[in-house]
Design an enzyme around this catalytic site. Structure first.
Site, PDB file in Angstrom:
ATOM      1  CG  ASP A  41      -3.726  -1.669   7.884  1.00 54.82           C
ATOM      2  OD1 ASP A  41      -4.330  -1.767   6.789  1.00 54.82           O
ATOM      3  OD2 ASP A  41      -2.569  -2.084   8.059  1.00 54.82           O
ATOM      4  CE  LYS A  63       0.009   3.145  13.724  1.00 51.50           C
ATOM      5  NZ  LYS A  63      -0.241   1.958  12.980  1.00 51.50           N
ATOM      6  CG  MET A 177       6.706   2.454   5.377  1.00 53.16           C
ATOM      7  SD  MET A 177       6.411   2.260   7.125  1.00 53.16           S
ATOM      8  CE  MET A 177       7.495   0.936   7.548  1.00 53.16           C
TER       9      MET A 177
HETATM   10  N1  SAH Z   1       2.591  -4.944   6.239  1.00 51.59           N
HETATM   11  C1  SAH Z   1       2.728  -4.276   4.981  1.00 51.59           C
HETATM   12  C2  SAH Z   1       3.678  -3.114   5.032  1.00 51.59           C
HETATM   13  C3  SAH Z   1       3.191  -1.976   5.855  1.00 51.59           C
HETATM   14  S1  SAH Z   1       4.308  -0.652   5.890  1.00 51.59           S
HETATM   15  C4  SAH Z   1       3.203  -5.305   3.930  1.00 51.59           C
HETATM   16  O1  SAH Z   1       3.552  -6.422   4.282  1.00 51.59           O
HETATM   17  O2  SAH Z   1       3.195  -4.976   2.760  1.00 51.59           O
HETATM   18  C5  SAH Z   1       3.639   0.408   4.679  1.00 51.59           C
HETATM   19  C6  SAH Z   1       4.571   0.506   3.504  1.00 51.59           C
HETATM   20  O3  SAH Z   1       4.421  -0.641   2.691  1.00 51.59           O
HETATM   21  C7  SAH Z   1       4.275   1.659   2.572  1.00 51.59           C
HETATM   22  O4  SAH Z   1       4.868   2.844   3.024  1.00 51.59           O
HETATM   23  C8  SAH Z   1       4.889   1.177   1.292  1.00 51.59           C
HETATM   24  O5  SAH Z   1       6.278   1.342   1.294  1.00 51.59           O
HETATM   25  C9  SAH Z   1       4.611  -0.288   1.358  1.00 51.59           C
HETATM   26  N2  SAH Z   1       3.379  -0.653   0.639  1.00 51.59           N
HETATM   27  C10 SAH Z   1       2.270  -1.205   1.127  1.00 51.59           C
HETATM   28  N3  SAH Z   1       1.379  -1.445   0.153  1.00 51.59           N
HETATM   29  C11 SAH Z   1       1.943  -1.022  -0.988  1.00 51.59           C
HETATM   30  C12 SAH Z   1       1.562  -0.996  -2.350  1.00 51.59           C
HETATM   31  N4  SAH Z   1       0.371  -1.442  -2.731  1.00 51.59           N
HETATM   32  N5  SAH Z   1       2.424  -0.507  -3.258  1.00 51.59           N
HETATM   33  C13 SAH Z   1       3.621  -0.052  -2.902  1.00 51.59           C
HETATM   34  N6  SAH Z   1       4.047  -0.033  -1.638  1.00 51.59           N
HETATM   35  C14 SAH Z   1       3.234  -0.519  -0.692  1.00 51.59           C
END
Ligand code: SAH
Length: 519
Positions: A41, A63, A177
């Site tokens: 993804d 996406k 997010m």
């Molecule tokens: N499954 C993922 C989350 C997916 S939703 C998890 O467990 O982390 C996507 C959101 O995750 C982004 O909009 C952001 O808010 C957060 N996110 C994911 N990776 C990130 C990163 N490296 N730094 C900051 N926020 C992150």
């Protein structure tokens, strides 16, 4: 493909971790290296894909910004179809696969399709961000609860969304997010009773060298985020624990934090050096200026291999020379036993380690790790009649060969690889130059200097590049760099990549960003 703990026809929903490829689980990495198909993804790190088997099918199905629906259907169908073909499928998802990542929905689709699956957890972004920003999510004095919530709601859902009062009461609140809607989210939290002076931090690109942190209070964090132009992916951490960052921000204190350093070594050799820099907090741009290819002809080496026993000494001048020499030796049906009685000399510790890894003892490593060092190490030894084999690059310096021959040795120089210019990474370097973000270029051989300089011969970039200071591994490389118009600012005392990394840290540690740049 390697056998191991993996089931054919199964889909593995694997958490890739928050970004730093080192933060995937051991199980996840294992499966990744054995999968037939890897479906990624948008947030799963590109570097992780390098761990996949070269023959694995790689499919990008990501996406960003939550365009759901049709895409998700397509991903589900793809996973099911590949698994039914009997493939081992890894569905690699940023962070943890089930936290705000539709992992649950994907598992449901797999169950409906009667496809066996396994969920492999991952370090979710909240944990990655908290660790790398120096914010403990709970703390006996400040917070005994932590809430993970999303600021992005399903547009199809018409209810009121989250229970804002409950969110406002959480000891620590982490919001995924929510960057684009931050102002609205903050308004609701305040209305629901969260105190305006609650400490808050936004962490963008957590755990990656690009990580940025903006700190403030819940009242002003939206304005600060706008001022700093924070874009997704970022998350919000709110609560008293954020204050601990002042003490606990270990990452921000690393000596190379905020520095961008170009590494020009060939890709397959760059890792240990790049990692030493990353470990100190640097952002590393891999821009291999040369590629290593097989020599135009193996004949000279094959002739030497056919009569290895007649040599008195075997001199290696690089770890590459070692690996390519032994690979060919093996192909020819020979092995280390054919080197009985031959003294092995290595130019420096990395080369010696490469030799010893093959079960051979190295007789001599000079004190100074360059060709002149070998000459010195041989001292007054009488070399008349000695037969010496030197497997090395097709084009290389001849100091060593001349010196050996002057002392009466009979030297066979055989090419085991040749170097060609590579432009990989040039675009990234160009972008960094234009943004004024390149702090240092590193060179570990003369051939990389020439090839790197050739990438930027003319125009604005060439001018910008000449203003960026250079770190050179040793005097020969430094001299080549100066001849090409670079300013050499760093050179280690001993010519190894470890010492080069150490010298860079010492040089950059106390100089504020930019001061190394020439006027
Ligand atoms: N499954 C993922 C989350 C997916 S939703 C998890 O467990 O982390 C996507 C959101 O995750 C982004 O909009 C952001 O808010 C957060 N996110 C994911 N990776 C990130 C990163 N490296 N730094 C900051 N926020 C992150």
């Amino acid at each position: 493909m390697t056998p191991g703990r993996r089931r054919a026809g199964t889909v593995y929903l694997v958490g890739a971790g928050p970004g730093d490829p080192g933060l995937i689980t051991a199980r996840g990495r294992d499966l990744l290296s054995r999968a037939d198909v890897v479906i990624t993804d948008a947030l799963a790190s590109r570097d992780l894909l390098r761990l996949a088997h070269p023959a694995a099918e790689r499919i990008h199905a990501g996406k960003r910004g939550g365009r759901a629906g049709a895409d998700q259907e397509a991903v589900n169908r793809l996973m099911i179809e590949r698994a039914r073909r009997g493939h081992c499928v890894v569905r690699l998802k940023g962070g943890d696969p089930t936290l705000f990542g539709r992992g649950g929905e994907e598992a449901e689709a797999l169950r409906r399709g009667r496809v066996p699956f396994e969920i492999v957890p991952g370090v979710t972004a909240a944990l990655g961000a908290a660790a790398r920003a120096g914010i403990p999510l709970t703390h006996r004095r400040y917070a005994s609860t932590v809430t993970f919530a999303t600021g992005h709601l399903d547009p199809a859902r018409r209810d009121a969304g989250p229970d804002w009062e409950a969110l406002a009461r959480s000891g620590t609140l982490v919001l995924y997010m929510g960057v684009k809607r931050l102002a609205g989210i903050v308004r609701r939290l305040l209305a629901a009773g969260m105190k305006g002076e609650t400490p808050a931090a936004l962490v963008r690109w957590a755990t990656l060298p690009e990580q940025e942190v903006v700190e403030g209070t819940i009242r002003d964090i939206a304005a600060r985020s706008r001022a700093a132009r924070i874009e997704p992916p970022a998350l919000l951490i709110a609560g008293k624990v954020v204050r601990l960052r002042r003490w606990l921000d270990w990452y921000g204190r690393l000596p190379l934090r905020g520095r961008t350093i170009a590494v020009t070594r060939p890709r397959d050799q760059a890792a240990p050096f790049a990692e030493a820099l990353l470990d100190q907090g640097a952002r590393v741009l891999l821009a291999p200026a040369i590629d290593l290819l097989p020599p135009r002809s193996w004949a000279p080496l094959d002739r030497a291999i056919a009569r290895l026993g007649r040599y008195n000494a075997l001199i290696f001048t690089s770890a590459n020379g070692v690996s390519r020499f032994f690979a060919r030796l093996h192909e020819k049906g020979a092995d280390v036993r054919d080197l009985k009685g031959v003294e092995v000399i290595a130019i420096g510790p990395a080369t010696a380690a490469a030799v010893e890894a093959r079960g051979l003892r190295v007789g001599t490593v000079p004190e100074e790790f360059r060709a002149e060092g070998i000459v010195k190490a041989l001292g007054r030894r009488d070399l008349r009649g000695a037969r010496v084999l030197v497997p090395r690059a097709a084009v290389a310096r001849d100091v060593l060969i001349r010196a050996l021959r002057n002392r009466g040795a009979e030297v066979d120089v055989v090419p085991v690889y040749r170097t060609v210019a590579s432009r990989e990474g040039a675009a990234e370097i160009r972008a960094a130059l234009r943004a004024g973000r390149l702090d240092l270029v590193t060179f570990t051989s003369s051939s990389t200097v020439a090839s790197f300089a050739a990438m930027f011969r003319a125009g604005r970039e060439a001018r910008l590049l000449k203003r960026v200071p250079v770190a050179a591994i040793g005097p020969i490389t430094a001299a080549t760099a100066r001849r090409e118009g670079f300013r050499v600012a760093v050179m280690p005392r001993s010519y190894t990549v470890d010492d080069l990394a150490g010298a860079i840290v010492r040089r950059l540690r106390n100089s504020p960003s930019g001061t190394l740049r020439a006027k």
